[in-house]
Design an enzyme around this catalytic site. Structure first.
Site, mmCIF file in Angstrom:
data_model
loop_
_atom_site.group_PDB
_atom_site.id
_atom_site.type_symbol
_atom_site.label_atom_id
_atom_site.label_comp_id
_atom_site.label_asym_id
_atom_site.label_seq_id
_atom_site.Cartn_x
_atom_site.Cartn_y
_atom_site.Cartn_z
ATOM 1 N N TRP A 9 -9.289 25.229 23.947
ATOM 2 C CA TRP A 9 -9.564 24.187 24.944
ATOM 3 C C TRP A 9 -10.468 24.805 26.003
ATOM 4 O O TRP A 9 -10.066 25.723 26.721
ATOM 5 C CB TRP A 9 -8.243 23.714 25.570
ATOM 6 C CG TRP A 9 -8.385 22.497 26.416
ATOM 7 C CD1 TRP A 9 -9.402 21.596 26.417
ATOM 8 C CD2 TRP A 9 -7.434 22.035 27.383
ATOM 9 N NE1 TRP A 9 -9.157 20.589 27.311
ATOM 10 C CE2 TRP A 9 -7.951 20.847 27.924
ATOM 11 C CE3 TRP A 9 -6.208 22.509 27.842
ATOM 12 C CZ2 TRP A 9 -7.294 20.115 28.908
ATOM 13 C CZ3 TRP A 9 -5.542 21.782 28.815
ATOM 14 C CH2 TRP A 9 -6.084 20.596 29.332
ATOM 15 N N TYR A 24 -10.022 22.210 17.646
ATOM 16 C CA TYR A 24 -10.460 21.910 19.022
ATOM 17 C C TYR A 24 -10.574 20.411 19.268
ATOM 18 O O TYR A 24 -10.915 19.975 20.374
ATOM 19 C CB TYR A 24 -11.785 22.621 19.336
ATOM 20 C CG TYR A 24 -12.967 22.137 18.534
ATOM 21 C CD1 TYR A 24 -13.181 22.560 17.226
ATOM 22 C CD2 TYR A 24 -13.886 21.247 19.078
ATOM 23 C CE1 TYR A 24 -14.264 22.110 16.490
ATOM 24 C CE2 TYR A 24 -14.971 20.793 18.354
ATOM 25 C CZ TYR A 24 -15.159 21.227 17.063
ATOM 26 O OH TYR A 24 -16.232 20.773 16.340
ATOM 27 N N GLY A 25 -10.308 19.600 18.260
ATOM 28 C CA GLY A 25 -10.377 18.150 18.429
ATOM 29 C C GLY A 25 -9.557 17.490 17.341
ATOM 30 O O GLY A 25 -9.062 18.157 16.415
ATOM 31 N N ARG A 83 -22.859 9.565 4.513
ATOM 32 C CA ARG A 83 -23.721 8.419 4.815
ATOM 33 C C ARG A 83 -24.385 8.009 3.516
ATOM 34 O O ARG A 83 -24.716 8.877 2.698
ATOM 35 C CB ARG A 83 -24.843 8.821 5.780
ATOM 36 C CG ARG A 83 -24.548 8.648 7.247
ATOM 37 C CD ARG A 83 -23.842 9.801 7.820
ATOM 38 N NE ARG A 83 -23.825 9.715 9.277
ATOM 39 C CZ ARG A 83 -22.878 10.195 10.044
ATOM 40 N NH1 ARG A 83 -21.836 10.810 9.500
ATOM 41 N NH2 ARG A 83 -22.934 10.080 11.350
ATOM 42 N N ARG A 113 -19.085 13.399 7.733
ATOM 43 C CA ARG A 113 -18.694 12.172 7.033
ATOM 44 C C ARG A 113 -19.923 11.655 6.300
ATOM 45 O O ARG A 113 -21.033 11.647 6.851
ATOM 46 C CB ARG A 113 -18.183 11.142 8.030
ATOM 47 C CG ARG A 113 -16.874 11.596 8.647
ATOM 48 C CD ARG A 113 -16.092 10.478 9.220
ATOM 49 N NE ARG A 113 -16.739 9.863 10.368
ATOM 50 C CZ ARG A 113 -16.229 8.830 11.015
ATOM 51 N NH1 ARG A 113 -15.101 8.288 10.612
ATOM 52 N NH2 ARG A 113 -16.843 8.334 12.075
ATOM 53 N N TYR A 135 -5.182 11.699 26.829
ATOM 54 C CA TYR A 135 -5.633 13.095 26.854
ATOM 55 C C TYR A 135 -4.560 13.993 27.479
ATOM 56 O O TYR A 135 -3.707 13.520 28.225
ATOM 57 C CB TYR A 135 -6.940 13.193 27.652
ATOM 58 C CG TYR A 135 -7.743 14.425 27.329
ATOM 59 C CD1 TYR A 135 -8.256 14.633 26.062
ATOM 60 C CD2 TYR A 135 -7.986 15.398 28.296
ATOM 61 C CE1 TYR A 135 -8.993 15.768 25.754
ATOM 62 C CE2 TYR A 135 -8.728 16.536 28.012
ATOM 63 C CZ TYR A 135 -9.226 16.716 26.741
ATOM 64 O OH TYR A 135 -9.956 17.842 26.437
HETATM 65 N N1 LIG Z 1 -11.132 21.612 22.770
HETATM 66 C C1 LIG Z 1 -12.236 21.641 23.508
HETATM 67 O O1 LIG Z 1 -12.380 22.427 24.427
HETATM 68 C C2 LIG Z 1 -13.326 20.674 23.183
HETATM 69 C C3 LIG Z 1 -14.591 20.798 23.756
HETATM 70 C C4 LIG Z 1 -15.583 19.912 23.374
HETATM 71 C C5 LIG Z 1 -15.296 18.908 22.463
HETATM 72 N N2 LIG Z 1 -14.040 18.810 21.964
HETATM 73 C C6 LIG Z 1 -13.694 17.809 20.960
HETATM 74 O O2 LIG Z 1 -14.546 17.996 19.862
HETATM 75 C C7 LIG Z 1 -14.759 16.771 19.201
HETATM 76 C C8 LIG Z 1 -16.261 16.530 19.108
HETATM 77 O O3 LIG Z 1 -16.766 16.366 20.418
HETATM 78 P P1 LIG Z 1 -18.334 16.195 20.637
HETATM 79 O O4 LIG Z 1 -18.580 15.879 22.052
HETATM 80 O O5 LIG Z 1 -19.023 17.356 20.046
HETATM 81 O O6 LIG Z 1 -18.560 14.924 19.733
HETATM 82 P P2 LIG Z 1 -19.773 13.931 19.607
HETATM 83 O O7 LIG Z 1 -21.050 14.684 19.747
HETATM 84 O O8 LIG Z 1 -19.518 12.785 20.491
HETATM 85 O O9 LIG Z 1 -19.609 13.486 18.073
HETATM 86 C C9 LIG Z 1 -18.434 12.902 17.610
HETATM 87 C C10 LIG Z 1 -18.112 13.513 16.243
HETATM 88 O O10 LIG Z 1 -16.855 13.026 15.821
HETATM 89 C C11 LIG Z 1 -16.991 12.502 14.498
HETATM 90 N N3 LIG Z 1 -16.034 11.425 14.311
HETATM 91 C C12 LIG Z 1 -15.925 10.296 15.036
HETATM 92 N N4 LIG Z 1 -14.889 9.556 14.594
HETATM 93 C C13 LIG Z 1 -14.344 10.241 13.559
HETATM 94 C C14 LIG Z 1 -13.253 10.011 12.674
HETATM 95 N N5 LIG Z 1 -12.504 8.921 12.779
HETATM 96 N N6 LIG Z 1 -13.006 10.926 11.728
HETATM 97 C C15 LIG Z 1 -13.743 12.037 11.616
HETATM 98 N N7 LIG Z 1 -14.785 12.333 12.427
HETATM 99 C C16 LIG Z 1 -15.075 11.429 13.375
HETATM 100 C C17 LIG Z 1 -18.412 12.015 14.445
HETATM 101 O O11 LIG Z 1 -18.804 11.896 13.098
HETATM 102 P P3 LIG Z 1 -19.686 10.623 12.626
HETATM 103 O O12 LIG Z 1 -21.071 10.888 13.150
HETATM 104 O O13 LIG Z 1 -19.577 10.667 11.172
HETATM 105 O O14 LIG Z 1 -19.076 9.413 13.264
HETATM 106 C C18 LIG Z 1 -19.122 13.150 15.173
HETATM 107 O O15 LIG Z 1 -19.298 14.243 14.330
HETATM 108 C C19 LIG Z 1 -14.008 15.728 20.018
HETATM 109 O O16 LIG Z 1 -12.742 15.571 19.450
HETATM 110 C C20 LIG Z 1 -13.886 16.379 21.379
HETATM 111 O O17 LIG Z 1 -12.804 15.890 22.126
HETATM 112 C C21 LIG Z 1 -13.062 19.666 22.301
#
Ligand SMILES: NC(=O)c1ccc[n+]([C@@H]2O[C@H](COP(=O)([O-])OP(=O)(O)OC[C@H]3O[C@@H](n4cnc5c(N)ncnc54)[C@H](OP(=O)(O)O)[C@@H]3O)[C@@H](O)[C@H]2O)c1
Length: 401
Positions: free
Chosen positions: A331, A305-306, A231, A229, A97
């Protein structure tokens, strides 16, 4: 996370706590409030997940017991009530990270170490005589990320937490509000001025952030193409209905989005292309992100953002030259540090929606953490967090700690 906690901000007595141990030996049982693990003299027994090198959670996480001395001045002793397992938390443990907690010796472990976790709801167990903003029994959340929340208790100065009115809230709701819903809120508001009826597109639409965006966007009258993705069969249909119910105007799988016909399909949905898609929210990256960029209208903006797919994005020159697209990043950790008042206002607004039943929780998989919970159970839950196609977000729910 940008805010590295000054060592003085977190005060934890390492396990020795010699005075309390002696006292406990002299008065073995009656001295301890078993439910709360508090000695007569106010020492709190605590457990923390810790790591002292980066790697896969199952290889590097340990469970450490220590004690915390009574708080003085503006220090608060907090008991953790709920703390989510977010993707960034795992990336920090892996060492991949952007910001990593420093390894320190504050927990009294021979190897300098860090406590994972960035978000939680805490109960104030006791407050030093100088604490002005909160009192025993209040609920608080961290002002910044980087606190190290996967522990039963911690001690911290009051200026690092914000009181939350617990009326009408569950701890896991307060404990998951600061990262995902705030990220969704700010990305929808701060990059493009959208008005009622405007379109945006987002991938990872079933994620915590995605679901929050769908609900907020619907409130503000925005229309959304939600990409997930795929299902198989009924599972895919069920997810589609769920996201439509939350606020998606159209739900498509990533395969459908990558297909040649997608552009035509979008044109049909957007009144022959007259209603341009102004904003794209991207947490996946790679070709799937670029497929969203291709349907953005002229002058549109993609906010990344991810990077769940871990694939880089290749931006075609024409997107920049002729379509004048903007590619931005967001971020929430940085934004929160730079806009503390606005962060508080955003959190309060979302908590109010939750209280009124107008903002639904992300599906959660509760991971109970009681005093006797085995390390392996906690570590297994952490390890599973980055697996795809999960039923919900893992959340530590603290019981008789
Ligand atoms: N920049 C920021 O400030 C910030 C803040 C919050 C979160 N984030 C980022 O946002 C993203 C989502 O976070 P979250 O907490 O909302 O997630 P979460 O609720 O834990 O859900 C994970 C998501 O990622 C998808 N995913 C997992 N593996 C994947 C892959 N290989 N390819 C494509 N999609 C995939 C999942 O889809 P499936 O259900 O199909 O597996 C699901 O939609 C993360 O990358 C996190 O680090 C960034």
């Amino acid at each position: 996370m940008p805010s590295q906690w000054p060592k003085s901000a977190i005060s934890i007595s390492p396990r020795p706590c010699i005075r309390s141990q002696c006292l406990m030996e002299r008065h073995p049982k009656p001295d301890l409030d078993r439910r709360r693990n508090i000695s007569t003299y106010g020492y709190v027994q605590a457990k923390s997940l810790v790591y002292s090198k980066h790697g896969s959670p199952q290889d590097v996480l340990d469970l450490h017991t220590h004690s915390i001395s009574p708080p003085h001045s503006s220090l608060l002793t907090l008991r953790t009530l709920a703390s989510p397992l977010n993707p960034a938390d795992i990336n920090q443990i892996q060492g991949t990270y952007a910001s990593l907690p420093s390894f320190t010796s504050t927990l009294g472990i021979p190897q300098p170490s860090a406590v994972p976790g960035n978000e939680a709801c805490f109960e104030v167990l006791s407050a030093g005589s100088g604490a002005k903003t909160v009192q025993k029994g209040d609920w608080v959340i961290a002002r910044h990320t980087g606190l190290g929340t996967w522990r039963t208790h911690l001690q911290i100065s009051e200026e690092h937490v914000t009181r939350v009115d617990k009326e009408g809230l569950r701890a896991e709701q307060a404990g998951t509000v600061s990262v995902n819903p705030v990220t969704a809120y700010r990305m929808l508001k701060d990059f493009k001025t959208l008005k009622e009826g405007d379109w945006y597109i987002q991938n990872g639409a079933n994620s915590g952030v995605g679901r929050a965006a769908l609900q907020l966007g619907k409130r503000w009258g925005y229309r959304c193409i939600a990409v997930v993705r795929g299902r198989p069969g009924e599972e895919g249909e069920k997810l589609k209905r769920e996201l439509e119910d939350l606020g998606a105007t159209r739900v498509v799988s990533d395969e459908e989005m990558m297909a040649r016909e997608f552009k035509e399909q979008v044109k049909e949905w957007t009144n022959g292309g007259k209603e341009e898609i102004k904003l794209a929210l991207n947490c996946v990256g790679g070709d799937a992100a670029m497929a969203m960029a291709k349907v953005l209208g002229e002058g549109g903006c993609m906010v990344t953002y991810g990077a769940m797919s871990k694939s880089p994005m290749r931006v075609g020159a024409s997107m920049l030259i002729f379509k004048d697209l903007r590619f931005e990043g967001f971020w929430v950790s940085r934004w929160s540090d730079q806009h503390p008042e606005e962060k508080k206002r955003t959190v309060d607004e979302i908590l109010d929606l939750i209280r009124k039943g107008e903002f639904r929780d992300v599906p959660m998989v509760e991971v109970p953490w009681n005093w006797d919970t085995k390390k392996e159970e906690l570590v297994d839950a952490v390890q599973g967090t980055l697996e795809g196609f999960r039923k919900g977000k893992g959340v530590f729910i603290f019981g008789d700690t």
